[in-house]
Design an enzyme around this catalytic site. Structure first.
Site, PDB file in Angstrom:
ATOM      1  N   LYS A 140      17.204  -4.354   2.403  1.00 21.86           N
ATOM      2  CA  LYS A 140      17.275  -3.326   1.342  1.00 21.86           C
ATOM      3  C   LYS A 140      15.862  -2.914   0.938  1.00 21.86           C
ATOM      4  CE  LYS A 140      18.673  -2.055  -3.321  1.00 21.86           C
ATOM      5  NZ  LYS A 140      19.443  -2.236  -4.545  1.00 21.86           N
TER       6      LYS A 140
ATOM      7  N   HIS B  69      14.731   3.165  -2.096  1.00 26.66           N
ATOM      8  CA  HIS B  69      13.936   4.062  -2.937  1.00 26.66           C
ATOM      9  C   HIS B  69      12.933   3.262  -3.762  1.00 26.66           C
ATOM     10  CE1 HIS B  69      17.379   2.373  -4.834  1.00 26.66           C
ATOM     11  NE2 HIS B  69      17.242   2.984  -5.989  1.00 26.66           N
ATOM     12  N   ARG B  70      13.395   2.120  -4.329  1.00 26.13           N
ATOM     13  CA  ARG B  70      12.495   1.311  -5.158  1.00 26.13           C
ATOM     14  C   ARG B  70      11.432   0.649  -4.301  1.00 26.13           C
ATOM     15  NH1 ARG B  70      16.245  -0.730  -7.447  1.00 26.13           N
ATOM     16  NH2 ARG B  70      16.374   0.853  -9.077  1.00 26.13           N
TER      17      ARG B  70
ATOM     18  N   ASP C  70      12.380   4.643 -13.290  1.00 21.40           N
ATOM     19  CA  ASP C  70      13.649   5.290 -13.583  1.00 21.40           C
ATOM     20  C   ASP C  70      14.238   5.698 -12.247  1.00 21.40           C
ATOM     21  OD1 ASP C  70      15.384   6.070 -15.857  1.00 21.40           O
ATOM     22  OD2 ASP C  70      15.330   7.979 -14.817  1.00 21.40           O
TER      23      ASP C  70
ATOM     24  N   LYS D  56      16.609  -5.151 -11.569  1.00 20.64           N
ATOM     25  CA  LYS D  56      15.342  -4.470 -11.259  1.00 20.64           C
ATOM     26  C   LYS D  56      14.187  -5.463 -11.302  1.00 20.64           C
ATOM     27  CE  LYS D  56      16.232   0.202 -12.976  1.00 20.64           C
ATOM     28  NZ  LYS D  56      15.676   1.233 -13.866  1.00 20.64           N
TER      29      LYS D  56
ATOM     30  N   PHE E   1      23.253  -4.189  -6.563  1.00 21.43           N
ATOM     31  CA  PHE E   1      23.850  -3.903  -7.872  1.00 21.43           C
ATOM     32  C   PHE E   1      24.259  -2.427  -7.900  1.00 21.43           C
ATOM     33  CE2 PHE E   1      20.498  -1.482 -10.156  1.00 21.43           C
ATOM     34  CZ  PHE E   1      19.429  -1.651  -9.289  1.00 21.43           C
ATOM     35  N   GLY E   2      24.814  -2.013  -9.015  1.00 16.44           N
ATOM     36  CA  GLY E   2      25.108  -0.595  -9.237  1.00 16.44           C
ATOM     37  C   GLY E   2      25.974   0.011  -8.140  1.00 16.44           C
TER      38      GLY E   2
HETATM   39  P1  IMP Z   1      17.869   3.419 -14.955  1.00 21.99           P
HETATM   40  O1  IMP Z   1      16.781   3.590 -13.940  1.00 21.99           O
HETATM   41  O2  IMP Z   1      17.687   2.202 -15.807  1.00 21.99           O
HETATM   42  O3  IMP Z   1      18.123   4.679 -15.749  1.00 21.99           O
HETATM   43  O4  IMP Z   1      19.227   3.105 -14.168  1.00 21.99           O
HETATM   44  C1  IMP Z   1      19.520   3.764 -12.991  1.00 21.99           C
HETATM   45  C2  IMP Z   1      20.952   3.529 -12.549  1.00 21.99           C
HETATM   46  O5  IMP Z   1      21.044   4.069 -11.223  1.00 21.99           O
HETATM   47  C3  IMP Z   1      21.357   2.066 -12.440  1.00 21.99           C
HETATM   48  O6  IMP Z   1      22.029   1.596 -13.562  1.00 21.99           O
HETATM   49  C4  IMP Z   1      22.320   2.109 -11.258  1.00 21.99           C
HETATM   50  O7  IMP Z   1      23.575   2.519 -11.695  1.00 21.99           O
HETATM   51  C5  IMP Z   1      21.717   3.204 -10.388  1.00 21.99           C
HETATM   52  N1  IMP Z   1      20.765   2.612  -9.423  1.00 21.99           N
HETATM   53  C6  IMP Z   1      19.420   2.755  -9.405  1.00 21.99           C
HETATM   54  N2  IMP Z   1      18.874   2.050  -8.384  1.00 21.99           N
HETATM   55  C7  IMP Z   1      19.894   1.447  -7.779  1.00 21.99           C
HETATM   56  C8  IMP Z   1      19.955   0.554  -6.678  1.00 21.99           C
HETATM   57  O8  IMP Z   1      18.950   0.146  -6.061  1.00 21.99           O
HETATM   58  N3  IMP Z   1      21.187   0.141  -6.346  1.00 21.99           N
HETATM   59  C9  IMP Z   1      22.305   0.550  -6.997  1.00 21.99           C
HETATM   60  N4  IMP Z   1      22.310   1.352  -8.035  1.00 21.99           N
HETATM   61  C10 IMP Z   1      21.108   1.807  -8.432  1.00 21.99           C
END
Ligand code: IMP
Length: 186
Positions: free
Chosen positions: A167, A172-173, A65, A12, A144-145
């Protein structure tokens, strides 16, 4: 302008640095406790993180979040995305569980809420979402994720196959960060 980014997630941090090139982003100082994210919404959790950072440092702080919502699961895992396969679960375990439960082609949505909290306690929220579908296979080395299984609407590649700039343009971000950036400039 300098801004404190209340996250310990390196992915992030890197995405925000790309998304907010005009800002000096400082990481959360060592020793600042991050409270449990036990809110009932993305906004609650983003505010929990940003408030704690602003209070501990006396500086304006932002936190996001985010999560992934599967239509086939009634919107789950949503705010529980980071720990979908259990507390402390790896990205790989979370992704494997989502693949098990969501069929290819089924609708997905990424959601991000950014909270900005200033030292006087004034709070602002910024939203971003990105629609997509479940990929038939997990592919791509970037991101990631859940990125290896998320095919953004209008794309044939997964988020993990896109270049960073691609991306950022649709994520969303990226959308939430641009809304924050516009507000900071006003
Ligand atoms: P948090 O915002 O720290 O609670 O984490 C959100 C979780 O959603 C992350 O650990 C990922 O598993 C998933 N996530 C959020 N944004 C993304 C992204 O841009 N790519 C992939 N996974 C995401």
């Amino acid at each position: 302008m300098r801004l404190l980014l209340a996250t310990r997630n390196d992915h992030k941090m890197r995405e925000f640095a790309r998304l907010m090139p005009g800002l000096e982003l400082d990481p959360l100082p060592e020793g600042v406790e991050t409270p449990p994210e036990d809110g009932g919404s993305y906004a609650d959790n983003a505010l929990i993180k940003a408030r704690a950072a602003a209070r501990a440092t006396g500086r304006a702080a932002v936190a996001d979040d985010s999560g992934i919502e599967a239509e086939a699961l009634g919107g789950a895992p949503g705010i529980h995305s980071a720990r979908y396969a259990g507390a402390g679960a790896s990205d790989g375990a979370n992704l494997a569980l989502l693949r098990e439960r969501v069929p290819p082609g089924s609708a997905l949505r990424y959601v991000c809420v950014i909270a900005h909290v200033d030292p006087a306690g004034e709070e602002h929220l910024f939203y971003g979402a990105c629609d997509g579908t479940m990929a038939p296979n997990a592919t791509g080395p970037r991101g990631f994720g859940y990125d290896p299984v998320f095919v953004p609407a209008g794309e044939t590649r997964t988020m993990a196959e896109l270049a960073d700039a691609e991306k950022d343009a649709m994520s969303h971000r990226g959308r939430a960060a641009r809304a924050l950036g516009e507000w900071l400039r006003t």
